[in-house]
Design a protein around this motif. Structure first.
Motif, mmCIF file in Angstrom:
data_model
loop_
_atom_site.group_PDB
_atom_site.id
_atom_site.type_symbol
_atom_site.label_atom_id
_atom_site.label_comp_id
_atom_site.label_asym_id
_atom_site.label_seq_id
_atom_site.Cartn_x
_atom_site.Cartn_y
_atom_site.Cartn_z
ATOM 1 N N ARG A 1 -29.902 30.052 65.020
ATOM 2 C CA ARG A 1 -28.664 28.460 63.808
ATOM 3 C C ARG A 1 -28.573 28.102 64.901
ATOM 4 O O ARG A 1 -27.048 28.658 65.851
ATOM 5 C CB ARG A 1 -27.709 30.008 63.218
ATOM 6 C CG ARG A 1 -27.430 28.276 61.962
ATOM 7 C CD ARG A 1 -27.038 29.328 61.175
ATOM 8 N NE ARG A 1 -25.351 29.998 62.239
ATOM 9 C CZ ARG A 1 -24.228 29.754 60.752
ATOM 10 N NH1 ARG A 1 -24.187 29.091 59.744
ATOM 11 N NH2 ARG A 1 -22.680 29.929 61.837
ATOM 12 N N PRO A 2 -28.648 26.710 65.473
ATOM 13 C CA PRO A 2 -27.776 25.437 65.927
ATOM 14 C C PRO A 2 -27.299 24.811 65.767
ATOM 15 O O PRO A 2 -25.932 24.577 66.237
ATOM 16 C CB PRO A 2 -29.101 24.274 65.474
ATOM 17 C CG PRO A 2 -29.692 24.877 64.761
ATOM 18 C CD PRO A 2 -29.805 26.412 64.328
ATOM 19 N N ALA A 3 -26.389 25.306 63.906
ATOM 20 C CA ALA A 3 -25.508 24.390 64.129
ATOM 21 C C ALA A 3 -24.537 25.396 62.471
ATOM 22 O O ALA A 3 -25.775 25.591 61.873
ATOM 23 C CB ALA A 3 -25.346 22.976 63.772
ATOM 24 N N GLN A 4 -23.847 25.073 61.995
ATOM 25 C CA GLN A 4 -23.216 25.648 60.998
ATOM 26 C C GLN A 4 -23.191 24.532 59.721
ATOM 27 O O GLN A 4 -24.348 24.368 58.423
ATOM 28 C CB GLN A 4 -21.959 25.896 60.675
ATOM 29 C CG GLN A 4 -21.127 26.841 62.074
ATOM 30 C CD GLN A 4 -19.703 26.792 61.554
ATOM 31 O OE1 GLN A 4 -18.718 26.662 60.810
ATOM 32 N NE2 GLN A 4 -19.323 26.884 63.050
ATOM 33 N N ARG A 5 -23.825 23.017 59.823
ATOM 34 C CA ARG A 5 -24.432 22.058 59.160
ATOM 35 C C ARG A 5 -25.156 21.110 60.272
ATOM 36 O O ARG A 5 -24.927 20.830 61.062
ATOM 37 C CB ARG A 5 -22.866 21.162 58.580
ATOM 38 C CG ARG A 5 -21.914 21.007 59.449
ATOM 39 C CD ARG A 5 -20.556 21.087 59.073
ATOM 40 N NE ARG A 5 -20.236 20.049 57.889
ATOM 41 C CZ ARG A 5 -20.026 18.254 57.987
ATOM 42 N NH1 ARG A 5 -19.983 18.002 59.150
ATOM 43 N NH2 ARG A 5 -19.739 17.891 56.936
ATOM 44 N N ALA A 6 -25.857 20.391 59.005
ATOM 45 C CA ALA A 6 -25.961 19.188 59.523
ATOM 46 C C ALA A 6 -26.693 18.148 58.434
ATOM 47 O O ALA A 6 -26.884 18.621 57.351
ATOM 48 C CB ALA A 6 -27.426 19.718 60.040
ATOM 49 N N LEU A 7 -26.604 16.758 58.971
ATOM 50 C CA LEU A 7 -26.472 15.664 57.966
ATOM 51 C C LEU A 7 -28.022 15.154 58.633
ATOM 52 O O LEU A 7 -28.071 14.331 60.013
ATOM 53 C CB LEU A 7 -26.101 14.488 58.609
ATOM 54 C CG LEU A 7 -25.943 13.476 57.496
ATOM 55 C CD1 LEU A 7 -26.171 14.083 55.928
ATOM 56 C CD2 LEU A 7 -24.979 12.430 57.421
ATOM 57 N N VAL A 8 -29.095 14.647 57.976
ATOM 58 C CA VAL A 8 -30.217 14.769 58.237
ATOM 59 C C VAL A 8 -30.244 13.409 57.660
ATOM 60 O O VAL A 8 -30.885 12.883 56.662
ATOM 61 C CB VAL A 8 -31.646 14.922 57.824
ATOM 62 C CG1 VAL A 8 -32.942 14.488 58.316
ATOM 63 C CG2 VAL A 8 -31.085 16.319 58.807
ATOM 64 N N VAL A 9 -30.324 12.091 58.801
ATOM 65 C CA VAL A 9 -30.163 10.558 58.227
ATOM 66 C C VAL A 9 -32.019 10.167 58.145
ATOM 67 O O VAL A 9 -32.281 9.291 59.724
ATOM 68 C CB VAL A 9 -29.354 9.727 58.677
ATOM 69 C CG1 VAL A 9 -28.626 8.668 58.259
ATOM 70 C CG2 VAL A 9 -27.972 10.162 58.857
ATOM 71 N N MET A 10 -32.601 9.479 57.611
ATOM 72 C CA MET A 10 -34.091 9.020 57.241
ATOM 73 C C MET A 10 -34.233 7.299 57.340
ATOM 74 O O MET A 10 -32.673 7.010 57.190
ATOM 75 C CB MET A 10 -34.693 9.025 55.459
ATOM 76 C CG MET A 10 -34.867 10.754 55.059
ATOM 77 S SD MET A 10 -35.149 11.369 53.875
ATOM 78 C CE MET A 10 -33.906 11.124 53.337
#
Length: 591
Positions: free
Chosen positions: A186-195
């Motif tokens: 698991r690389p991070a606890q949370r992620a935001l992917v902006v398209m």
């Protein structure tokens, strides 16, 4: 405005260049490390990177932005082995430095394009970070290569040359194996992917990160298309986009007010060495508002140290130049003994715009004052003679500065499209024509006798109207000059006056560049209209484009610049070059 501190992420003799944006006001315990794109997108997106860092620091988030090893202002070259691992290692170094400077362990990685895939891989190797903000991500190295191959040249060995950047066979192989959809943990606890706002397709990355245990959010924001367009001022984000990105980072539980921060930023390495060259970041101007990187010989030559070379921005490209052209040029000149400053003019790169002016205000006469400030700074270190070098709009600033300041003893003007600029002048078809980018009329005349252009014409891939208007504009300009007489060409007169004053001028012209029509109109093919001025020379660069991005272009141009500087050593500024033939005889136009 948040002023950043330059730093170097050192490991042995190698180092990466970066900037530390200390938080303004109450600090947060979450640091942000900005992972830039690779290649031309890193240069085009640079204004966005600077804006993001300053905005986040203004909200209390410490920010570290950096150049991967072998890119930007960092040490190294793209021809070295182990590039992909070096880029991932650069991210890890940046994370360690951010933690050291902030005094807190929580880190968010903000990755743009291929920088997003590198951020995911680095986070996985580190064992996880707090947050991943992935903007317009290339989920795999393979998808990045696919885009580069569409506009690049593939070598017989599988290497790739795209937009002036080289990817060796090994780099291509390692990129092909890079896959952010398959993190080792698991690389991070949370992620935001902006398209992307020009292609709002999420793809498989968000689902893959969820499967790895990451809390993933998705969004589409305006700004990506403008960020990588390369247009002056195009990288400036709207307030709504800045607020959404900052809001998501600040929503992390780790972004609480920091209980304590180290007192001040640890000092950076003031001078860094690259073989026989020393480099340091300098700040010039009345408020030290202009940023530059000065390259100097490690062993000074007393005669050569009196000459200062200043490289001036090409369009909105920051001080490294397109595909690091200025970095390679500056280091080569410094290794040969000359102090060389690659300068960010006001409103470009890390130098803020002048009050009341936008970012990247090109062809601005006020930029000459920026250059004079840089000359003052070098003069304080013993420089008495100055050579200004610039391509495209940089050549305009160099030419204008030479007219305003007699300390300029030499000019190197590369692929000039305009050397005089009168914004909004009505009826100036010639000036307007040079802002519509085409190839030279000479190129089109020769291409008419080959098969490939006609095939492209039948496929509708050639802008016939643009080409026809260029031929018409060149003919009209020549007719107007014929009717008005020689006095109409004031640019020719100004160039002649500069040379009579003792300023030596080298014009480099790519044989197919549209600026060739401009310089040949004013100065004649191979500079024939300047043949009485023995310190003027026009040389052509074969098989080259506007920014010398094709394979072998820089290897051809940099030796020309070194030879010019050596030539000046044999004939001091202010004297004609004895024994040197007139420009038109010395360099005939290519056939």
């Amino acid at each position: 405005m948040n002023m950043a501190t330059p730093l170097r992420l050192a490991q042995g003799s190698d180092w990466c260049f970066g900037w530390w944006h200390a938080p303004e006001g109450p600090a947060r315990a979450l640091s942000v490390v900005l992972c830039p794109p690779i290649g031309y997108e890193a240069v085009f997106s640079y204004p966005t990177q600077v804006q993001l860092a300053r905005h986040l620091a203004g909200l209390g988030l410490p920010v570290l932005r950096f150049d991967y090893h072998g890119t930007g202002d960092s040490a190294g070259e793209d021809t070295q082995p182990g590039r992909v691992d070096a880029w991932i290692d650069s991210v890890q170094r940046a994370v360690a430095e951010a933690r050291r400077r902030s005094g807190h362990g929580a880190v968010a990685l903000l990755g743009i394009r291929l920088g997003a895939a590198l951020a995911v891989e680095a986070a996985a190797r580190l064992g996880g970070v707090d947050s991943l903000l992935l903007w317009a991500p290339c989920p795999t190295g393979r998808s990045f290569l696919r885009e580069m191959r569409a506009a690049g040249e593939v070598g017989e060995d599988g290497s790739l040359h795209a937009f002036g950047h080289h990817f060796s066979q090994e780099t291509v192989r390692d990129l092909d194996a890079l896959d952010a959809r398959k993190p080792a943990c698991r690389p991070a606890q949370r992620a935001l992917v902006v398209m992307r706002d020009d292609m709002a397709v999420a793809g498989p990355l968000p689902g893959a990160l969820r499967a790895a245990g990451v809390d993933v959010h998705e969004a589409t924001l305006e700004g990506y298309a403008a960020m990588v367009s390369g247009e002056p001022g195009g990288g400036v984000l709207q307030a709504s986009a800045l607020d959404e990105l900052a809001g998501w980072l600040l929503a992390s539980p780790a972004a609480l007010p920091a209980p304590s921060m180290p007192a001040g930023s640890p000092p950076c390495q003031a001078v860094a060495r690259i073989d026989a060259v020393l480099e340091r970041t300098v700040f010039v101007g009345p408020q030290q508002q202009l940023v530059g990187v000065l390259a100097e010989p490690a062993v000074p030559d007393e005669q050569r140290r009196r000459t200062g070379v200043i490289l001036l921005n090409i369009g909105a490209n920051y001080r490294i130049g397109p595909h690091r052209f200025y970095v390679k040029t500056a280091r080569a000149l410094a290794a040969a003994g000359w102090r060389t400053l690659r300068l960010d003019l006001a409103g470009i790169g890390d130098s803020p715009p002048q009050p009341g002016k936008p970012w990247a205000s090109l062809y601005d006469r006020d930029a000459t004052q920026d250059v004079r400030h840089a000359m003052d700074a070098l003069a304080a270190q013993g420089c008495r003679d100055f050579v200004l070098m610039g391509a495209c709009s940089g050549s305009y600033v160099a030419f204008q500065t030479a007219q305003a300041d007699p300390r300029v003893g030499g000019l190197v003007l590369m692929n000039s499209r305009l050397l005089e600029w009168q914004p909004g002048q009505p009826g100036d078809r010639w000036q307007d024509s040079m802002q519509r980018h085409a190839k030279s009329t000479d190129y089109y005349l020769k291409a008419a006798f080959t098969r490939e252009p006609w095939q492209r014409l039948l496929r509708g891939q050639i802008n016939v109207r643009l080409i026809a208007s260029r031929f018409a504009d060149v003919a009209r300009a020549r007719l107007e000059r014929l009717v008005a007489g020689p006095a109409k060409d004031t640019l020719l007169g100004r160039m002649q006056a500069l040379c009579r004053r003792g300023c030596d001028v080298l014009m480099l012209v790519s044989d197919a560049d549209d600026g060739r029509d401009y310089v040949e109109f004013h100065f004649g093919a191979a500079g024939r209209r300047m043949r009485e001025q023995r310190n003027f020379e026009m040389r052509y660069v074969a098989s080259a484009d506007h920014t010398f991005s094709r394979p072998g272009n820089q290897a051809q141009v940099v030796p020309m610049l070194l030879a010019r500087m050596e030539q000046r050593m044999q004939s001091p500024p202010g004297r004609a070059r004895k024994g040197s033939p007139p420009a038109a005889e010395a360099r005939a136009a290519p056939t």
